[in-house]
Design an enzyme around this catalytic site. Structure first.
Site, PDB file in Angstrom:
ATOM      1  N   GLU A 142       8.165  -0.485   3.753  1.00  0.00           N
ATOM      2  CA  GLU A 142       7.967   0.642   4.737  1.00  0.00           C
ATOM      3  C   GLU A 142       7.743   0.005   6.096  1.00  0.00           C
ATOM      4  O   GLU A 142       6.745   0.077   6.872  1.00  0.00           O
ATOM      5  CB  GLU A 142       6.729   1.442   4.583  1.00  0.00           C
ATOM      6  CG  GLU A 142       6.567   2.158   3.416  1.00  0.00           C
ATOM      7  CD  GLU A 142       5.358   3.255   3.214  1.00  0.00           C
ATOM      8  OE1 GLU A 142       4.505   3.085   4.213  1.00  0.00           O
ATOM      9  OE2 GLU A 142       5.325   3.965   2.420  1.00  0.00           O
ATOM     10  N   TRP A 152       1.940   6.201  -7.082  1.00  0.00           N
ATOM     11  CA  TRP A 152       0.781   5.634  -6.216  1.00  0.00           C
ATOM     12  C   TRP A 152      -0.387   6.210  -6.362  1.00  0.00           C
ATOM     13  O   TRP A 152      -0.374   7.311  -6.043  1.00  0.00           O
ATOM     14  CB  TRP A 152       1.400   5.318  -4.635  1.00  0.00           C
ATOM     15  CG  TRP A 152       0.272   4.550  -4.106  1.00  0.00           C
ATOM     16  CD1 TRP A 152      -0.667   5.123  -3.536  1.00  0.00           C
ATOM     17  CD2 TRP A 152       0.333   3.341  -3.609  1.00  0.00           C
ATOM     18  NE1 TRP A 152      -1.522   4.338  -2.619  1.00  0.00           N
ATOM     19  CE2 TRP A 152      -0.906   2.917  -2.800  1.00  0.00           C
ATOM     20  CE3 TRP A 152       0.980   2.317  -3.972  1.00  0.00           C
ATOM     21  CZ2 TRP A 152      -0.914   1.695  -2.408  1.00  0.00           C
ATOM     22  CZ3 TRP A 152       0.906   0.921  -3.465  1.00  0.00           C
ATOM     23  CH2 TRP A 152      -0.319   0.938  -2.646  1.00  0.00           C
ATOM     24  N   ARG A 163       4.881  -2.314 -10.128  1.00  0.00           N
ATOM     25  CA  ARG A 163       5.043  -2.682  -8.875  1.00  0.00           C
ATOM     26  C   ARG A 163       3.764  -3.543  -8.013  1.00  0.00           C
ATOM     27  O   ARG A 163       2.859  -2.610  -7.905  1.00  0.00           O
ATOM     28  CB  ARG A 163       5.693  -1.719  -7.864  1.00  0.00           C
ATOM     29  CG  ARG A 163       6.055  -2.242  -6.426  1.00  0.00           C
ATOM     30  CD  ARG A 163       6.688  -1.021  -5.607  1.00  0.00           C
ATOM     31  NE  ARG A 163       6.784  -1.579  -4.239  1.00  0.00           N
ATOM     32  CZ  ARG A 163       6.550  -0.831  -2.970  1.00  0.00           C
ATOM     33  NH1 ARG A 163       6.214   0.480  -3.335  1.00  0.00           N
ATOM     34  NH2 ARG A 163       6.332  -1.352  -1.929  1.00  0.00           N
ATOM     35  N   PHE A 184      -6.590   7.473  -3.980  1.00  0.00           N
ATOM     36  CA  PHE A 184      -5.220   7.587  -4.597  1.00  0.00           C
ATOM     37  C   PHE A 184      -4.865   7.173  -6.023  1.00  0.00           C
ATOM     38  O   PHE A 184      -3.834   7.692  -6.674  1.00  0.00           O
ATOM     39  CB  PHE A 184      -4.097   6.939  -3.716  1.00  0.00           C
ATOM     40  CG  PHE A 184      -3.472   7.706  -2.481  1.00  0.00           C
ATOM     41  CD1 PHE A 184      -2.695   8.535  -2.405  1.00  0.00           C
ATOM     42  CD2 PHE A 184      -4.307   7.337  -1.180  1.00  0.00           C
ATOM     43  CE1 PHE A 184      -2.110   9.006  -1.084  1.00  0.00           C
ATOM     44  CE2 PHE A 184      -3.847   7.949  -0.070  1.00  0.00           C
ATOM     45  CZ  PHE A 184      -2.852   8.956  -0.081  1.00  0.00           C
TER      46      PHE A 184
END
Length: 494
Positions: A189, A441, A97, A457
């Site tokens: 988001e 993620w 993604r 991350f």
């Protein structure tokens, strides 16, 4: 207040020393992927005909980014995409993604002249994913990096005209890439764009002057932009290209902090203000009733024409989830931002005995609470029926260049995080939720918005001081073993 042991026992969420989860706990066609976003990884901000975005301007504004950094180079994915795609393939993921930078396609955002260099770049990425590695692209059209010209000339998401510009951009992407891209996400988001961009002001465009109006207007136009793009896709491309289109929402799970009715109501209200804000209009043509009651006339209204394109405008729901909170009702809120004040709730991170709700990650908002993902999946599945993809899930470490590399790469807490959360997805599927995929993620350490490069991350460590070299962490190898074990077992069965 909630007692930890009682809650975990009653909810079937007893903490285990070592979560056991296997690829075979999931359907054979379940998708496992990794996720990134354009501004966070691409760099090449002045190359390939790209125009500036609101994040270019914001990150170059004094005092906005914690370490005074920006995404000008980021982790240079623009030049290293083949290396990064090879990494995805080696780790065994079947999907990737990523987002398209709107200002790489239309440098001023207006849709009058396509930047062919931008089209070529994303064609190259898509073709490399499919041809080199057989990895399915899941493409997000908007991950916060609005073309700067649209913000400066017309107020960005505050102006209804932006819906038309987004429609032209979406149409161009469907036409250019849809013969190969079968999974589209319109917006990532929209809650964060609305609240952090137009109420708190800690994200681009950094507005907080009119907190009672602007976040709700920015959200309203994003919802209509999604529906308009969905209408275009369905009328012009879906039958021919055979793809699907969805919206990505984000949500902390909200667990009532006691059995008191006011706490249970506050927790339900919290979920309506997070997820209901964006999904309710797509299912019912209206905002949740509790939002209308509390925001009042400041909450825009949908016209009858709007409702025609809103209803049933998604094929799937993308769910970004990281953490959970205990929620208590409060009568007075003293914070500055409107969105949180009108919810009249407190977000709590401790059980009754003072124990933390979960292990703490680097970010102040992020605690490791795997059972929350199962709960939010089941909630969405029951309230807004549609196939679900967990489109982001992960945790961060603090940047610390004093540690030796081997210690940094041995990210034990992240391994525990993924074991627990992936197991939670498997449990939700057993509960009956229609979950089709999961995206970790993030693939790479990257520019973490207002936190700059202070938080990591990534499954893959990026050495910012030594040529941006990539080093897979223990969590990357955990996923690789998890996915390959499943593939091996499947092969033996066949």
């Amino acid at each position: 207040m909630v007692k930890k042991e009682e809650f975990l026992r009653e909810n079937g969420s007893e903490e285990k020393e070592e979560q056991v989860v296997s690829r075979t706990d999931f359907p054979s066609d379940f998708i496992f992927g990794v996720a990134t976003s354009a501004y966070q990884i691409e760099g090449a901000s002045n190359e390939g005909g790209r125009g500036p975005s609101i994040w270019d301007a914001f990150s170059h504004t004094e005092g906005k980014i914690l370490d005074k950094s920006n995404g000008d180079v980021a982790v240079d994915h623009y030049h290293r995409y083949l290396e990064d795609i090879d990494l995805i393939a080696k780790l065994g993921f079947s999907a990737y993604r990523f987002s398209i930078s709107w200002s790489r396609i239309f440098p001023d955002g207006l849709g009058t002249k396509v930047n062919e260099e931008g089209i070529t770049f994303y064609n190259n990425v898509i073709n490399a994913l499919l041809d080199r590695a057989g990895i399915q692209p899941y493409v997000t059209l908007y991950h916060w990096d609005l073309p700067l010209h649209l913000d400066e000339s017309m107020g960005g998401w505050l102006n209804k005209k932006i819906i038309e510009y987004f429609a032209v951009y979406a149409d161009t992407c469907f036409a250019s890439f849809g013969d190969r891209v079968k999974n589209w996400i319109t917006l990532n988001e929209p809650l964060q764009t609305a609240v952090n961009g137009y109420d708190i002001g800690i994200f681009a465009p950094g507005r907080n002057e009119n907190r009672t109006v602007e976040p709700y207007l920015a959200a309203h136009h994003q919802i209509l932009a999604h529906a308009t793009a969905a209408s275009i896709y369905r009328s012009k491309y879906k039958d021919k290209q055979g793809g699907q289109l969805g919206l990505v929402v984000d949500c902390e799970w909200a667990e009532a902090n006691s059995d008191k009715i006011e706490d249970k109501t506050a927790a339900a209200r919290r979920l309506d203000f997070q997820i209901g804000w964006f999904l309710h209009p797509l299912y019912y043509g209206e905002y949740p009733e509790v939002m209308r009651e509390r925001v009042g006339d400041k909450l825009p209204k949908f016209s009858e024409e709007d409702k025609k394109i809103l209803l049933n405008s998604l094929d799937f729901i993308g769910l970004n989830h990281y953490t959970t909170r205990l929620i208590s009702h409060v009568t007075e809120c003293t914070g500055e931002n409107h969105y949180y004040n009108v919810q009249q709730m407190e977000r709590i991170v401790e059980w009754e005995g003072g124990q933390l709700i979960g292990e703490k990650a680097a970010s102040e908002w992020l605690y490791v609470i795997p059972w929350g993902l199962r709960k939010i999946i089941n909630y969405v599945s029951q309230k807004y029926p549609a196939p679900i993809y967990v489109t982001e899930n992960g945790m961060d470490d603090e940047e610390d260049d004093s540690l030796p590399l081997h210690e940094i790469l041995d990210d034990k807490l992240r391994v525990r995080y993924f074991k627990g959360y992936v197991a939670s997805v498997a449990q939700a599927i057993k509960d009956g939720a229609d979950v089709r995929g999961y995206f970790a993620w993030s693939l790479l350490d990257n520019f973490e918005w207002a936190q700059g490069y202070t938080k990591r991350f990534g499954l893959v460590y990026v050495d910012y001081k030594n040529g941006l070299t990539r080093h897979p962490k223990s969590s990357a190898y955990w996923f690789s073993r998890f996915l390959k074990d499943g593939a091996n077992k499947k092969g033996k069965e066949e």
